[in-house]
Design a protein around this motif. Structure first.
Motif, PDB file in Angstrom:
ATOM      1  N   GLY A  35      42.576 123.793  -6.793  1.00 53.85           N
ATOM      2  CA  GLY A  35      41.111 123.975  -6.945  1.00 53.85           C
ATOM      3  C   GLY A  35      40.327 122.507  -6.285  1.00 53.85           C
ATOM      4  N   LEU A  36      40.801 121.864  -5.438  1.00 52.19           N
ATOM      5  CA  LEU A  36      40.132 120.911  -4.882  1.00 52.19           C
ATOM      6  C   LEU A  36      39.875 121.255  -3.236  1.00 52.19           C
ATOM      7  CD1 LEU A  36      41.180 117.605  -6.672  1.00 52.19           C
ATOM      8  CD2 LEU A  36      39.092 119.102  -7.168  1.00 52.19           C
ATOM      9  N   SER A  37      38.922 121.121  -2.830  1.00 50.09           N
ATOM     10  CA  SER A  37      38.516 121.112  -1.299  1.00 50.09           C
ATOM     11  C   SER A  37      39.149 119.984  -0.705  1.00 50.09           C
ATOM     12  CB  SER A  37      37.267 121.479  -0.940  1.00 50.09           C
ATOM     13  OG  SER A  37      36.488 120.348  -1.140  1.00 50.09           O
ATOM     14  N   ASN A  38      39.919 120.417   0.612  1.00 44.96           N
ATOM     15  CA  ASN A  38      40.336 119.194   1.645  1.00 44.96           C
ATOM     16  C   ASN A  38      39.109 118.147   1.635  1.00 44.96           C
ATOM     17  OD1 ASN A  38      42.627 120.270   2.319  1.00 44.96           O
ATOM     18  ND2 ASN A  38      41.863 121.008   4.026  1.00 44.96           N
ATOM     19  N   GLU A  39      37.786 118.450   1.499  1.00 45.60           N
ATOM     20  CA  GLU A  39      36.845 117.497   1.474  1.00 45.60           C
ATOM     21  C   GLU A  39      36.750 116.633   0.375  1.00 45.60           C
ATOM     22  OE1 GLU A  39      32.690 118.956   1.730  1.00 45.60           O
ATOM     23  OE2 GLU A  39      31.853 117.014   1.783  1.00 45.60           O
ATOM     24  N   GLU A  40      36.895 117.124  -0.857  1.00 42.42           N
ATOM     25  CA  GLU A  40      37.052 116.535  -2.071  1.00 42.42           C
ATOM     26  C   GLU A  40      38.148 115.693  -2.107  1.00 42.42           C
ATOM     27  OE1 GLU A  40      34.998 118.878  -5.570  1.00 42.42           O
ATOM     28  OE2 GLU A  40      36.861 119.941  -4.536  1.00 42.42           O
ATOM     29  N   LEU A  41      39.511 115.913  -1.447  1.00 37.76           N
ATOM     30  CA  LEU A  41      40.663 115.161  -1.430  1.00 37.76           C
ATOM     31  C   LEU A  41      40.450 113.986  -0.589  1.00 37.76           C
ATOM     32  CD1 LEU A  41      43.316 117.915  -1.236  1.00 37.76           C
ATOM     33  CD2 LEU A  41      42.662 116.388  -3.214  1.00 37.76           C
ATOM     34  N   THR A  42      39.778 114.299   0.710  1.00 38.65           N
ATOM     35  CA  THR A  42      39.489 113.048   1.532  1.00 38.65           C
ATOM     36  C   THR A  42      38.543 112.176   0.911  1.00 38.65           C
ATOM     37  OG1 THR A  42      39.848 114.766   3.399  1.00 38.65           O
ATOM     38  CG2 THR A  42      38.719 112.878   3.952  1.00 38.65           C
ATOM     39  N   THR A  43      37.387 112.687   0.245  1.00 38.88           N
ATOM     40  CA  THR A  43      36.537 111.832  -0.446  1.00 38.88           C
ATOM     41  C   THR A  43      37.379 110.772  -1.456  1.00 38.88           C
ATOM     42  OG1 THR A  43      34.688 113.153  -0.238  1.00 38.88           O
ATOM     43  CG2 THR A  43      34.528 111.516  -2.025  1.00 38.88           C
ATOM     44  N   PHE A  44      38.237 111.503  -2.185  1.00 36.06           N
ATOM     45  CA  PHE A  44      38.979 110.634  -3.239  1.00 36.06           C
ATOM     46  C   PHE A  44      39.754 109.604  -2.491  1.00 36.06           C
ATOM     47  CE2 PHE A  44      40.731 110.118  -7.379  1.00 36.06           C
ATOM     48  CZ  PHE A  44      41.951 109.768  -7.234  1.00 36.06           C
ATOM     49  N   ILE A  45      40.495 110.001  -1.356  1.00 40.28           N
ATOM     50  CA  ILE A  45      41.284 108.961  -0.853  1.00 40.28           C
ATOM     51  C   ILE A  45      40.127 107.710  -0.207  1.00 40.28           C
ATOM     52  CG2 ILE A  45      42.682 108.548   1.226  1.00 40.28           C
ATOM     53  CD1 ILE A  45      44.058 111.313   0.720  1.00 40.28           C
TER      54      ILE A  45
ATOM     55  N   THR B 100      31.299 108.297 -10.001  1.00 37.36           N
ATOM     56  CA  THR B 100      31.660 109.423 -11.131  1.00 37.36           C
ATOM     57  C   THR B 100      32.239 110.401 -10.441  1.00 37.36           C
ATOM     58  OG1 THR B 100      29.430 108.790 -12.040  1.00 37.36           O
ATOM     59  CG2 THR B 100      30.119 111.274 -12.053  1.00 37.36           C
ATOM     60  N   THR B 101      32.162 110.666  -8.942  1.00 35.47           N
ATOM     61  CA  THR B 101      32.772 111.674  -8.165  1.00 35.47           C
ATOM     62  C   THR B 101      34.216 111.405  -8.353  1.00 35.47           C
ATOM     63  OG1 THR B 101      31.139 112.303  -6.968  1.00 35.47           O
ATOM     64  CG2 THR B 101      33.309 112.632  -5.868  1.00 35.47           C
ATOM     65  N   PHE B 102      34.741 110.140  -8.069  1.00 32.16           N
ATOM     66  CA  PHE B 102      36.192 109.728  -8.119  1.00 32.16           C
ATOM     67  C   PHE B 102      36.756 109.837  -9.305  1.00 32.16           C
ATOM     68  CE2 PHE B 102      39.455 107.314  -6.346  1.00 32.16           C
ATOM     69  CZ  PHE B 102      40.046 106.500  -7.427  1.00 32.16           C
ATOM     70  N   ILE B 103      36.046 109.603 -10.694  1.00 31.07           N
ATOM     71  CA  ILE B 103      36.619 109.906 -11.962  1.00 31.07           C
ATOM     72  C   ILE B 103      36.672 111.155 -12.065  1.00 31.07           C
ATOM     73  CG2 ILE B 103      35.959 109.586 -14.427  1.00 31.07           C
ATOM     74  CD1 ILE B 103      34.666 106.955 -13.805  1.00 31.07           C
ATOM     75  N   ARG B 104      35.786 112.208 -11.770  1.00 28.66           N
ATOM     76  CA  ARG B 104      35.906 113.503 -11.892  1.00 28.66           C
ATOM     77  C   ARG B 104      36.881 114.102 -11.109  1.00 28.66           C
ATOM     78  NH1 ARG B 104      34.272 117.589  -8.801  1.00 28.66           N
ATOM     79  NH2 ARG B 104      32.990 116.238  -7.397  1.00 28.66           N
ATOM     80  N   LEU B 105      37.225 113.608 -10.108  1.00 30.47           N
ATOM     81  CA  LEU B 105      38.377 114.161  -9.121  1.00 30.47           C
ATOM     82  C   LEU B 105      39.731 113.842  -9.845  1.00 30.47           C
ATOM     83  CD1 LEU B 105      36.823 113.883  -5.415  1.00 30.47           C
ATOM     84  CD2 LEU B 105      37.218 115.878  -6.738  1.00 30.47           C
ATOM     85  N   GLY B 106      39.645 112.571 -10.155  1.00 24.10           N
ATOM     86  CA  GLY B 106      40.928 111.862 -10.726  1.00 24.10           C
ATOM     87  C   GLY B 106      41.218 112.741 -12.053  1.00 24.10           C
ATOM     88  N   ASN B 107      40.353 113.012 -12.818  1.00 26.38           N
ATOM     89  CA  ASN B 107      40.597 113.657 -14.042  1.00 26.38           C
ATOM     90  C   ASN B 107      41.100 115.058 -13.800  1.00 26.38           C
ATOM     91  OD1 ASN B 107      40.101 111.654 -15.561  1.00 26.38           O
ATOM     92  ND2 ASN B 107      38.051 111.950 -15.868  1.00 26.38           N
TER      93      ASN B 107
END
Lengths: 161, 161
Positions: free
Chosen positions: A124-134, B131-138
DNA sequence: AAGGCATAGTTGACAAAATCAACCAGATAA
DNA sequence: TTATCTGGTTGATTTTGTCAACTATGCCTT
């Protein structure tokens, strides 16, 4: 639900992640602990990216671990014949570590196990979101990695950039 | 630098974070381990959000930990007089846990220590990014938290939503 | 009321992860 | 040559986490 700050979110995510990884490894019959797997992967990545063998010191720096712990992890991987060592011609104190064929095969199985768990984690997460997280995660790690002192294993070792 | 997938980024971040937290606690003279601190915080949060005392079962569910481990953490916190217990009138097997005044004071010191380390960790990041980081992490934690089986402490316990 | 099953919590045992200190042999600098 | 630093090892300890078996209590069915 109860609001969770970053720290709490991190703890929960890494705990869930480690559990998922352990299960994935076990499902494939891999009995190595996660720290051993990370070390084996790092030795391989080091070879692949630099074309040179790895040293225990390089692992301790890269994983920011106590050198005593790295020594024990390396010892276990040597016993399992997943890596091998040669004397370092430039430094008599040091050994150069490389991954064996057996280790290469183990790494391939590890990749299969991780692919499955990572896909499930990232659903459910896009590549952009994963890249942002990293990116955000690495930024915070770097923020924390500049100590004011008291760090043991890397106290007088310059940080790699 | 060597490319790090999510797992590696997570390991490094949590390791750096835990080290930073330990140093911050030590600087303030707090000798509790991180797992004890998380448990103490959770008992307090449970009280604050539900108006009711906490049980070991609720902690095990919320932290997704083995109930044996929670039992030991709770025992240590009771010994340190940071929490106290009363018999549960609704269930003779269970005890209700509340934070003592001593525990409240400890929590205040913990918050001071964490504020400093969290600010350092979040340097250069906007509130939206955090906030984005926490949301993606959760999200990823939730993705991993839906097992196909073999989970011990929560095997027949429904996940809270 | 009695029996069977499930559950909350405890305890023992073990494994994994991590840190700290002291040590040895080798490297480097003065 | 001497002093200091460094790469790696070993011992000890702490922290974190899991698994299994147990006891006492609760719940459900008969």
């Amino acid at each position: 639900m109860i609001e969770t700050p970053i720290g709490e979110a991190l703890h929960r995510l890494l705990h869930a992640y480690k559990r998922a990884m352990r299960e994935a490894y076990r499902d494939i019959g891999i009995e190595l602990a996660i720290a051993h797997i990370r070390t084996l992967k790092l030795i391989h990545q080091f070879q692949a990216s630099t074309g040179a063998p790895c040293t225990a010191q390089a692992i301790a720096i890269r994983l920011e671990r106590d050198k005593a712990q790295i020594a024990r992890l390396v010892k276990d991987l040597l016993s399992a014949e997943l890596i091998e060592k040669q004397s370092n011609p430039d430094d008599g104190r040091s050994q150069l570590l490389t991954v064996t064929h057996h280790g290469e095969a183990m790494l391939e199985r590890i990749r299969m196990a991780e692919r499955q768990a990572s896909q499930r984690m990232a659903a459910g997460l896009s590549n952009e979101e994963l890249t942002t997280f990293i990116r955000l995660g690495n930024t915070m790690t770097a923020n924390l990695g500049e100590p004011e002192g008291r760090r043991q294993s890397s106290k007088s070792i310059p940080q790699e950039k």
